[in-house]
Design a protein around this motif. Structure first.
Motif, mmCIF file in Angstrom:
data_model
loop_
_atom_site.group_PDB
_atom_site.id
_atom_site.type_symbol
_atom_site.label_atom_id
_atom_site.label_comp_id
_atom_site.label_asym_id
_atom_site.label_seq_id
_atom_site.Cartn_x
_atom_site.Cartn_y
_atom_site.Cartn_z
ATOM 1 N N ARG A 175 0.786 -1.396 0.103
ATOM 2 C CA ARG A 175 -0.051 -0.260 -0.339
ATOM 3 C C ARG A 175 0.945 1.277 -0.545
ATOM 4 O O ARG A 175 0.939 2.454 -1.043
ATOM 5 N N LEU A 176 2.448 1.320 0.897
ATOM 6 C CA LEU A 176 2.775 2.630 0.966
ATOM 7 C C LEU A 176 3.695 2.709 -0.471
ATOM 8 O O LEU A 176 3.412 3.945 -0.876
ATOM 9 N N ILE A 177 3.978 1.412 -1.085
ATOM 10 C CA ILE A 177 4.850 1.710 -2.611
ATOM 11 C C ILE A 177 3.713 2.361 -3.882
ATOM 12 O O ILE A 177 4.587 2.733 -4.384
ATOM 13 N N LEU A 178 2.372 1.613 -3.297
ATOM 14 C CA LEU A 178 1.520 2.169 -4.378
ATOM 15 C C LEU A 178 0.977 3.687 -4.509
ATOM 16 O O LEU A 178 1.064 3.997 -5.253
ATOM 17 N N ASP A 179 0.544 3.736 -3.297
ATOM 18 C CA ASP A 179 0.918 5.517 -2.766
ATOM 19 C C ASP A 179 1.948 6.316 -3.082
ATOM 20 O O ASP A 179 1.461 7.115 -3.677
ATOM 21 N N GLU A 180 3.455 5.486 -2.654
ATOM 22 C CA GLU A 180 4.384 6.901 -2.934
ATOM 23 C C GLU A 180 3.983 6.258 -4.796
ATOM 24 O O GLU A 180 4.333 7.598 -5.350
ATOM 25 N N ALA A 181 4.028 5.821 -5.564
ATOM 26 C CA ALA A 181 4.421 5.703 -6.990
ATOM 27 C C ALA A 181 2.538 6.830 -7.346
ATOM 28 O O ALA A 181 3.033 7.694 -8.212
ATOM 29 N N ARG A 182 1.438 6.937 -7.136
ATOM 30 C CA ARG A 182 1.036 7.516 -7.373
ATOM 31 C C ARG A 182 1.182 9.144 -6.878
ATOM 32 O O ARG A 182 0.583 10.074 -7.890
ATOM 33 N N ARG A 183 1.842 9.404 -6.021
ATOM 34 C CA ARG A 183 1.960 11.188 -5.502
ATOM 35 C C ARG A 183 2.882 11.515 -7.034
ATOM 36 O O ARG A 183 2.656 12.578 -6.940
ATOM 37 N N ASN A 184 3.980 10.266 -7.039
ATOM 38 C CA ASN A 184 4.704 10.601 -7.664
ATOM 39 C C ASN A 184 4.437 10.772 -9.714
ATOM 40 O O ASN A 184 5.185 11.397 -10.466
ATOM 41 N N GLU A 185 2.673 10.150 -10.066
ATOM 42 C CA GLU A 185 2.430 10.092 -11.218
ATOM 43 C C GLU A 185 2.293 11.748 -11.783
ATOM 44 O O GLU A 185 1.363 12.442 -11.182
ATOM 45 N N GLY A 231 -2.340 -7.827 -10.182
ATOM 46 C CA GLY A 231 -2.410 -6.514 -10.685
ATOM 47 C C GLY A 231 -2.842 -5.145 -10.252
ATOM 48 O O GLY A 231 -3.728 -4.822 -10.142
ATOM 49 N N THR A 232 -1.721 -5.604 -9.273
ATOM 50 C CA THR A 232 -1.271 -3.794 -9.115
ATOM 51 C C THR A 232 -0.276 -3.762 -10.069
ATOM 52 O O THR A 232 0.515 -4.346 -10.895
ATOM 53 N N SER A 233 0.488 -2.067 -10.093
ATOM 54 C CA SER A 233 1.373 -1.489 -10.758
ATOM 55 C C SER A 233 2.942 -2.053 -10.330
ATOM 56 O O SER A 233 3.423 -2.358 -10.894
ATOM 57 N N ALA A 234 2.723 -2.551 -8.994
ATOM 58 C CA ALA A 234 4.096 -2.815 -8.741
ATOM 59 C C ALA A 234 3.746 -4.790 -8.527
ATOM 60 O O ALA A 234 4.796 -5.297 -7.811
ATOM 61 N N LEU A 286 2.710 4.686 -13.782
ATOM 62 C CA LEU A 286 4.055 4.276 -13.791
ATOM 63 C C LEU A 286 3.819 2.959 -13.036
ATOM 64 O O LEU A 286 2.738 2.395 -12.403
ATOM 65 N N ARG A 287 5.402 1.869 -13.496
ATOM 66 C CA ARG A 287 5.135 1.006 -13.000
ATOM 67 C C ARG A 287 6.187 0.293 -11.994
ATOM 68 O O ARG A 287 7.827 1.548 -12.592
ATOM 69 N N MET A 310 12.755 -0.420 10.463
ATOM 70 C CA MET A 310 12.220 -1.197 9.271
ATOM 71 C C MET A 310 12.121 0.117 8.520
ATOM 72 O O MET A 310 10.985 1.132 8.592
ATOM 73 N N TYR A 311 12.771 0.207 7.105
ATOM 74 C CA TYR A 311 12.362 1.004 6.040
ATOM 75 C C TYR A 311 12.878 0.466 5.326
ATOM 76 O O TYR A 311 13.203 -0.241 4.175
ATOM 77 N N VAL A 312 11.709 1.543 3.987
ATOM 78 C CA VAL A 312 11.967 1.717 2.115
ATOM 79 C C VAL A 312 13.236 2.715 1.938
ATOM 80 O O VAL A 312 12.937 3.315 2.178
ATOM 81 N N GLU A 313 14.275 1.925 2.071
ATOM 82 C CA GLU A 313 15.298 2.191 0.947
ATOM 83 C C GLU A 313 15.128 3.368 -0.325
ATOM 84 O O GLU A 313 15.829 4.602 -0.108
ATOM 85 N N ALA A 314 14.493 2.093 -1.203
ATOM 86 C CA ALA A 314 14.580 2.793 -2.328
ATOM 87 C C ALA A 314 13.237 2.059 -3.141
ATOM 88 O O ALA A 314 13.130 0.708 -2.780
ATOM 89 N N ILE A 315 12.300 2.626 -3.907
ATOM 90 C CA ILE A 315 11.700 2.919 -4.794
ATOM 91 C C ILE A 315 11.358 3.178 -6.740
ATOM 92 O O ILE A 315 12.370 4.012 -6.833
ATOM 93 N N THR A 316 11.981 2.028 -7.500
ATOM 94 C CA THR A 316 12.413 2.450 -8.908
ATOM 95 C C THR A 316 10.871 2.078 -9.454
ATOM 96 O O THR A 316 10.575 0.993 -9.232
ATOM 97 N N VAL A 317 11.077 2.946 -10.296
ATOM 98 C CA VAL A 317 9.583 3.440 -11.370
ATOM 99 C C VAL A 317 10.090 3.505 -12.628
ATOM 100 O O VAL A 317 10.532 4.102 -12.607
#
Length: 118
Positions: free
Chosen positions: A12-22, A58-61, A28-29, A108-115
């Protein structure tokens, strides 16, 4: 197996972050995600990766590669003063004392998300 309980909010966090940057009209995938977790979080990386993969269908991830780095703890021994980084053993490697003062291990943290653009 708390990995399944962690995979859903992580996705959910990853998909929300990707949507915020569209940009408007852009999609974005997510292609990769790097997660860091302290030793005491107790994550079994392969189980979390499997749960994430199933939940991402079924998601962009959907085909995102999730990598998990387990972070060591830092400890100071009050007996001999040794400062060490530990990944498995919880006693002092120098004097074998069991009263080591530990720091970290719970993060615990997300270090990077590549789209990429679709």
């Amino acid at each position: 197996m708390h990995e399944a309980a962690l995979a859903e909010p992580l996705l959910r966090l990853i998909l929300d972050e990707a949507r915020r940057n569209e940009a408007p009209g852009q999609s974005l995938r997510v292609t990769s995600v790097r997660l860091c977790a302290g030793l005491l979080v107790g994550i079994e990386a392969s189980t979390l990766i499997g749960c994430f993969s199933i939940m991402a269908e079924g998601t962009s991830a959907e085909h995102a590669a999730l990598s998990v780095s387990i972070l060591p703890m830092q400890g100071t021994c009050p007996n001999c003063g040794a400062v060490q980084t530990v990944r498995r053993a919880f006693n002092c490697p120098l004097c074998h004392g069991h009263q080591v003062n530990w720091q970290g291990g719970n993060e615990m943290y997300v270090e990077a998300i590549t789209v990429e653009n679709l």
